[in-house]
Design a protein around this motif. Structure first.
Motif, PDB file in Angstrom:
ATOM      1  N   HIS A 112      12.434  -6.039   1.832  1.00 38.06           N
ATOM      2  CA  HIS A 112      12.847  -4.890   1.019  1.00 38.06           C
ATOM      3  C   HIS A 112      11.632  -4.384   0.239  1.00 38.06           C
ATOM      4  O   HIS A 112      11.589  -4.436  -0.993  1.00 38.06           O
ATOM      5  CB  HIS A 112      13.972  -5.292   0.058  1.00 38.06           C
ATOM      6  CG  HIS A 112      15.194  -5.826   0.745  1.00 38.06           C
ATOM      7  ND1 HIS A 112      15.313  -7.154   1.131  1.00 38.06           N
ATOM      8  CD2 HIS A 112      16.342  -5.219   1.138  1.00 38.06           C
ATOM      9  CE1 HIS A 112      16.494  -7.321   1.722  1.00 38.06           C
ATOM     10  NE2 HIS A 112      17.129  -6.169   1.732  1.00 38.06           N
ATOM     11  N   PRO A 113      10.622  -3.887   0.947  1.00 39.04           N
ATOM     12  CA  PRO A 113       9.322  -3.642   0.317  1.00 39.04           C
ATOM     13  C   PRO A 113       9.321  -2.605  -0.799  1.00 39.04           C
ATOM     14  O   PRO A 113       8.534  -2.717  -1.748  1.00 39.04           O
ATOM     15  CB  PRO A 113       8.441  -3.192   1.487  1.00 39.04           C
ATOM     16  CG  PRO A 113       9.396  -2.661   2.518  1.00 39.04           C
ATOM     17  CD  PRO A 113      10.607  -3.532   2.382  1.00 39.04           C
ATOM     18  N   HIS A 114      10.178  -1.604  -0.726  1.00 35.02           N
ATOM     19  CA  HIS A 114      10.130  -0.538  -1.723  1.00 35.02           C
ATOM     20  C   HIS A 114      10.648  -0.969  -3.091  1.00 35.02           C
ATOM     21  O   HIS A 114      10.426  -0.264  -4.081  1.00 35.02           O
ATOM     22  CB  HIS A 114      10.916   0.685  -1.228  1.00 35.02           C
ATOM     23  CG  HIS A 114      10.334   1.297   0.003  1.00 35.02           C
ATOM     24  ND1 HIS A 114      10.760   0.949   1.271  1.00 35.02           N
ATOM     25  CD2 HIS A 114       9.342   2.213   0.174  1.00 35.02           C
ATOM     26  CE1 HIS A 114      10.078   1.639   2.165  1.00 35.02           C
ATOM     27  NE2 HIS A 114       9.208   2.410   1.536  1.00 35.02           N
ATOM     28  N   LEU A 115      11.317  -2.107  -3.157  1.00 31.65           N
ATOM     29  CA  LEU A 115      11.706  -2.643  -4.463  1.00 31.65           C
ATOM     30  C   LEU A 115      10.521  -3.272  -5.178  1.00 31.65           C
ATOM     31  O   LEU A 115      10.572  -3.452  -6.397  1.00 31.65           O
ATOM     32  CB  LEU A 115      12.844  -3.664  -4.306  1.00 31.65           C
ATOM     33  CG  LEU A 115      14.159  -3.124  -3.727  1.00 31.65           C
ATOM     34  CD1 LEU A 115      15.190  -4.250  -3.622  1.00 31.65           C
ATOM     35  CD2 LEU A 115      14.705  -1.974  -4.568  1.00 31.65           C
ATOM     36  N   GLU A 116       9.492  -3.625  -4.428  1.00 28.19           N
ATOM     37  CA  GLU A 116       8.255  -4.198  -4.992  1.00 28.19           C
ATOM     38  C   GLU A 116       8.576  -5.364  -5.943  1.00 28.19           C
ATOM     39  O   GLU A 116       8.062  -5.451  -7.060  1.00 28.19           O
ATOM     40  CB  GLU A 116       7.453  -3.116  -5.720  1.00 28.19           C
ATOM     41  CG  GLU A 116       7.053  -1.953  -4.823  1.00 28.19           C
ATOM     42  CD  GLU A 116       6.178  -0.933  -5.530  1.00 28.19           C
ATOM     43  OE1 GLU A 116       4.940  -1.082  -5.473  1.00 28.19           O
ATOM     44  OE2 GLU A 116       6.747  -0.009  -6.150  1.00 28.19           O
ATOM     45  N   SER A 161       0.827  -1.207   0.000  1.00 29.84           N
ATOM     46  CA  SER A 161       0.000   0.000   0.000  1.00 29.84           C
ATOM     47  C   SER A 161       0.860   1.255   0.000  1.00 29.84           C
ATOM     48  O   SER A 161       1.982   1.264   0.511  1.00 29.84           O
ATOM     49  CB  SER A 161      -0.921   0.017   1.225  1.00 29.84           C
ATOM     50  OG  SER A 161      -0.161   0.177   2.412  1.00 29.84           O
ATOM     51  N   GLU A 162       0.328   2.315  -0.588  1.00 29.32           N
ATOM     52  CA  GLU A 162       1.044   3.580  -0.614  1.00 29.32           C
ATOM     53  C   GLU A 162       1.294   4.101   0.794  1.00 29.32           C
ATOM     54  O   GLU A 162       2.326   4.718   1.070  1.00 29.32           O
ATOM     55  CB  GLU A 162       0.255   4.604  -1.435  1.00 29.32           C
ATOM     56  CG  GLU A 162       0.242   4.317  -2.927  1.00 29.32           C
ATOM     57  CD  GLU A 162      -0.335   5.466  -3.730  1.00 29.32           C
ATOM     58  OE1 GLU A 162      -0.378   6.592  -3.193  1.00 29.32           O
ATOM     59  OE2 GLU A 162      -0.741   5.243  -4.878  1.00 29.32           O
ATOM     60  N   GLN A 163       0.375   3.836   1.692  1.00 31.57           N
ATOM     61  CA  GLN A 163       0.525   4.319   3.067  1.00 31.57           C
ATOM     62  C   GLN A 163       1.715   3.663   3.753  1.00 31.57           C
ATOM     63  O   GLN A 163       2.482   4.321   4.455  1.00 31.57           O
ATOM     64  CB  GLN A 163      -0.760   4.049   3.862  1.00 31.57           C
ATOM     65  CG  GLN A 163      -0.727   4.605   5.283  1.00 31.57           C
ATOM     66  CD  GLN A 163      -1.997   4.314   6.060  1.00 31.57           C
ATOM     67  OE1 GLN A 163      -2.930   3.686   5.537  1.00 31.57           O
ATOM     68  NE2 GLN A 163      -2.028   4.736   7.314  1.00 31.57           N
ATOM     69  N   HIS A 214      27.492 -16.244   2.467  1.00 33.26           N
ATOM     70  CA  HIS A 214      26.451 -16.523   1.481  1.00 33.26           C
ATOM     71  C   HIS A 214      26.138 -15.268   0.681  1.00 33.26           C
ATOM     72  O   HIS A 214      26.530 -14.157   1.051  1.00 33.26           O
ATOM     73  CB  HIS A 214      25.174 -17.029   2.157  1.00 33.26           C
ATOM     74  CG  HIS A 214      25.338 -18.330   2.862  1.00 33.26           C
ATOM     75  ND1 HIS A 214      25.894 -18.422   4.119  1.00 33.26           N
ATOM     76  CD2 HIS A 214      25.028 -19.601   2.494  1.00 33.26           C
ATOM     77  CE1 HIS A 214      25.922 -19.695   4.488  1.00 33.26           C
ATOM     78  NE2 HIS A 214      25.404 -20.432   3.529  1.00 33.26           N
ATOM     79  N   GLY A 215      25.401 -15.446  -0.422  1.00 34.09           N
ATOM     80  CA  GLY A 215      24.986 -14.315  -1.230  1.00 34.09           C
ATOM     81  C   GLY A 215      23.929 -13.482  -0.524  1.00 34.09           C
ATOM     82  O   GLY A 215      23.268 -13.940   0.414  1.00 34.09           O
ATOM     83  N   GLN A 216      23.779 -12.252  -0.982  1.00 29.13           N
ATOM     84  CA  GLN A 216      22.755 -11.347  -0.462  1.00 29.13           C
ATOM     85  C   GLN A 216      21.401 -11.747  -1.047  1.00 29.13           C
ATOM     86  O   GLN A 216      21.230 -11.781  -2.263  1.00 29.13           O
ATOM     87  CB  GLN A 216      23.079  -9.904  -0.856  1.00 29.13           C
ATOM     88  CG  GLN A 216      21.995  -8.890  -0.567  1.00 29.13           C
ATOM     89  CD  GLN A 216      21.833  -8.609   0.920  1.00 29.13           C
ATOM     90  OE1 GLN A 216      22.813  -8.554   1.649  1.00 29.13           O
ATOM     91  NE2 GLN A 216      20.606  -8.425   1.351  1.00 29.13           N
ATOM     92  N   GLU A 217      20.436 -12.052  -0.169  1.00 29.24           N
ATOM     93  CA  GLU A 217      19.127 -12.473  -0.649  1.00 29.24           C
ATOM     94  C   GLU A 217      18.058 -11.439  -0.290  1.00 29.24           C
ATOM     95  O   GLU A 217      18.240 -10.610   0.603  1.00 29.24           O
ATOM     96  CB  GLU A 217      18.781 -13.846  -0.076  1.00 29.24           C
ATOM     97  CG  GLU A 217      19.767 -14.921  -0.514  1.00 29.24           C
ATOM     98  CD  GLU A 217      19.301 -16.337  -0.227  1.00 29.24           C
ATOM     99  OE1 GLU A 217      18.378 -16.810  -0.909  1.00 29.24           O
ATOM    100  OE2 GLU A 217      19.880 -16.955   0.685  1.00 29.24           O
ATOM    101  N   PHE A 218      16.954 -11.510  -1.007  1.00 29.01           N
ATOM    102  CA  PHE A 218      15.844 -10.571  -0.838  1.00 29.01           C
ATOM    103  C   PHE A 218      14.574 -11.367  -0.556  1.00 29.01           C
ATOM    104  O   PHE A 218      13.623 -11.375  -1.336  1.00 29.01           O
ATOM    105  CB  PHE A 218      15.700  -9.701  -2.092  1.00 29.01           C
ATOM    106  CG  PHE A 218      16.890  -8.823  -2.325  1.00 29.01           C
ATOM    107  CD1 PHE A 218      16.885  -7.496  -1.943  1.00 29.01           C
ATOM    108  CD2 PHE A 218      18.053  -9.352  -2.893  1.00 29.01           C
ATOM    109  CE1 PHE A 218      18.003  -6.695  -2.121  1.00 29.01           C
ATOM    110  CE2 PHE A 218      19.172  -8.552  -3.084  1.00 29.01           C
ATOM    111  CZ  PHE A 218      19.152  -7.223  -2.695  1.00 29.01           C
ATOM    112  N   PRO A 219      14.551 -12.044   0.596  1.00 31.36           N
ATOM    113  CA  PRO A 219      13.454 -12.956   0.899  1.00 31.36           C
ATOM    114  C   PRO A 219      12.307 -12.261   1.611  1.00 31.36           C
ATOM    115  O   PRO A 219      12.392 -11.089   2.003  1.00 31.36           O
ATOM    116  CB  PRO A 219      14.114 -13.957   1.843  1.00 31.36           C
ATOM    117  CG  PRO A 219      15.076 -13.082   2.633  1.00 31.36           C
ATOM    118  CD  PRO A 219      15.575 -12.043   1.649  1.00 31.36           C
ATOM    119  N   ASP A 220      11.250 -12.997   1.781  1.00 26.12           N
ATOM    120  CA  ASP A 220      10.203 -12.559   2.689  1.00 26.12           C
ATOM    121  C   ASP A 220      10.643 -12.856   4.112  1.00 26.12           C
ATOM    122  O   ASP A 220      11.413 -13.790   4.357  1.00 26.12           O
ATOM    123  CB  ASP A 220       8.890 -13.308   2.405  1.00 26.12           C
ATOM    124  CG  ASP A 220       8.291 -12.907   1.067  1.00 26.12           C
ATOM    125  OD1 ASP A 220       8.613 -11.809   0.587  1.00 26.12           O
ATOM    126  OD2 ASP A 220       7.504 -13.690   0.507  1.00 26.12           O
ATOM    127  N   GLY A 221      10.179 -12.059   5.056  1.00 24.41           N
ATOM    128  CA  GLY A 221      10.485 -12.286   6.450  1.00 24.41           C
ATOM    129  C   GLY A 221       9.651 -13.410   7.026  1.00 24.41           C
ATOM    130  O   GLY A 221       8.846 -14.034   6.318  1.00 24.41           O
TER     131      GLY A 221
END
Length: 498
Positions: A365-369, A323-325, A351-358
């Motif tokens: 990293h939500p702003h990467l969408e 959401s925008e909010q 290990h490599g840098q990952e972008f997982p869900d928590g």
């Protein structure tokens, strides 16, 4: 003599001792694939974060974060709208012209498809050669997953050597390195590519095991550590609130960085300007192929700043993470001083840098969408070469929903640097003895494989230099830095005075 003699046997009966690393496979490179449980980082990393922000003006850092979020929002809309069409495609037959025409877009996206680098029939033939090599060495060839390999622990097959040394590919690598730049005095030669022997993939329809989510290679925690990328001051402008001044294409700074401080099993220790693969099959979206986040610079800046900010109002039943909010700049605050923690979201030493869900299922990293901005590479055919910036976020299809194999040879683009030359010494020995490359899991590798090529298989001056089998030669227009690193590399490789 300048050349290295071949010591490799095609019918070795006794494998040499294993390398310095234990046996393993590609899953060991990533916390998510290896089944490693997520645990908080040690307090050392809290102290590290405090040191990175020490003496900084909080207002400046916050303002830079807010500028970043605004730009991400705009760019993400473009990516979502264009999908795979956002990825530049250039033609090998017009490579100089196309790289010039698309230079700005290539710098922005950090990813490209180069069409027709190797003739289609020749490239498809590489797959047949690999399969024949595996069939003759079935009981000695490891892969992931073990019960039905999709990614093979092979580095020295004839097909891989032929592809890495193909004149068209070497020519392409030289021209791609031209997208980078460096100070004339920096010890880097962008005109002399070096070989980095990597694996290969033959992914079969229906596979869901090789489901590697969004990630960056080239280390993880090292991006924040002073003895990692800090040695080259690669990301300094980001930590001072001036991320717009960060130059993602400065090879001189990268050459000084250390991207593997923690001896990860499969962690890359060299400077790869681009990661890449040569397609040896026809493959398209949702057919077991690559996905990328096509904003190389912005992705890195966000990754680096994310650990210093947290939401005021977290995700809840009333507040969705998309959401925008929730994503609004005024919902995110700087967490310095006593509020600082050790989190480096998605980073795990070794290990490599990952972008997982928590653990709550929401993106770290939500702003990467990434749910809507990870786009597929367009349809490719055998002989097409796909490359992406060494910091690029990339992933593979969770499920191969195609009807044919999705097969590639992993071949990055690496310039001549001191770090890369020192790696070449160890990689050359691994090649001559059939062991895995120094960065990769150990064990006997291909030391006992039948029909493993000898050093005589590698033809052409450029190709042999790239493998450390002949001395490097700086061009007549080489900078002082390029000439210096050429002399140093030849000394490191044992060619001094030859």
């Amino acid at each position: 003599m300048a050349s290295m003699a071949s010591t490799t046997s095609t019918t070795a009966t006794m494998p040499p001792p294993s390398g310095g690393k234990r046996e393993g496979d590609i899953s060991d490179s990533f916390a998510s694939l290896s089944g490693l449980e997520s645990t908080p980082l040690p307090d050392h990393y809290r102290q590290l974060k405090l040191s990175l922000m020490a003496g900084r003006d909080e207002t400046t850092i916050v303002a830079s974060w807010q500028r970043l979020l605004k730009e991400l929002r705009t760019e993400n809309e473009t990516i979502s709208r264009l999908g795979p069409d956002v990825i530049p495609s250039v033609r090998y037959s017009h490579l100089d012209e196309d790289l010039t025409t698309h230079k700005d877009e290539l710098h922005k996206r950090g990813v490209a498809v180069i069409r027709g680098v190797i003739p289609e029939a020749e490239a498809r033939g590489y797959k047949d050669q690999v399969e024949a090599y595996v069939a003759k060495n079935k009981d000695k060839t490891r892969g992931f997953p073990p019960e039905n390999p999709q990614v093979y622990e092979l580095y020295w097959s004839a097909a891989q050597l032929a592809a890495r040394g193909h004149p068209n590919l070497v020519d392409t690598q030289k021209k791609l390195l031209g997208l980078w730049h460096t100070d004339p005095s920096a010890p880097v030669d962008l005109a002399q590519p070096t070989t980095y022997a990597d694996r290969l993939r033959i992914r079969l329809p229906g596979d869901a095991r090789f489901a590697l989510g969004p990630h960056q290679d080239g280390g993880s925690v090292e991006r924040w550590e002073p003895q990692g990328y800090g040695l080259g001051q690669v990301y300094d402008p980001v930590f001072t609130g001036k991320w717009e001044e960060y130059d993602a294409w400065d090879a001189g700074r990268r050459a000084a960085a250390v991207c593997d401080l923690h001896s990860g099993l499969g962690a890359c220790s060299v400077f790869r300007a681009f990661q890449g693969w040569m397609s040896i099959s026809h493959v398209g979206p949702r057919q077991g192929t690559l996905l990328v986040y096509p904003l190389a610079k912005l992705a890195t800046v966000y990754t680096l700043l994310r650990p210093f900010f947290a939401p005021v109002k977290p995700v809840s039943a009333q507040l969705d993470q998309a959401s925008e909010q929730f994503l609004a700049a005024d919902n995110w605050v700087f967490t310095g001083g006593a509020a600082m923690n050790s989190d480096l979201q998605g980073a795990t030493p070794g290990h490599g840098q990952e972008f997982p869900d928590g653990p709550d299922g929401n993106s770290l990293h939500p702003h990467l969408e990434l749910a809507r901005t990870m786009v597929h590479v367009p349809q490719v055919k055998p002989g097409d070469y796909v490359v992406w910036h060494c910091d690029g976020i990339h992933a593979v299809d969770k499920v191969h929903n195609g009807t044919g194999d999705s097969s590639v040879l992993y071949i990055p683009v690496c310039p001549l640097t001191e770090v890369n030359a020192r790696y070449m010494v160890r990689q050359r020995e691994a090649f001559l003895t059939g062991l895995p490359g120094p960065d990769f899991p150990g064990g006997p590798g291909e030391s006992a494989h039948v029909e493993r090529p000898t050093a005589d298989f590698v033809k052409g001056d450029d190709q042999r230099r790239a493998m450390g089998l002949e001395p490097f030669v700086a061009g007549p227009e080489a900078s002082s830095g390029a000439k210096g690193i050429t002399a140093l590399a030849n000394s490191i490789l044992g060619f001094e005075g030859k």
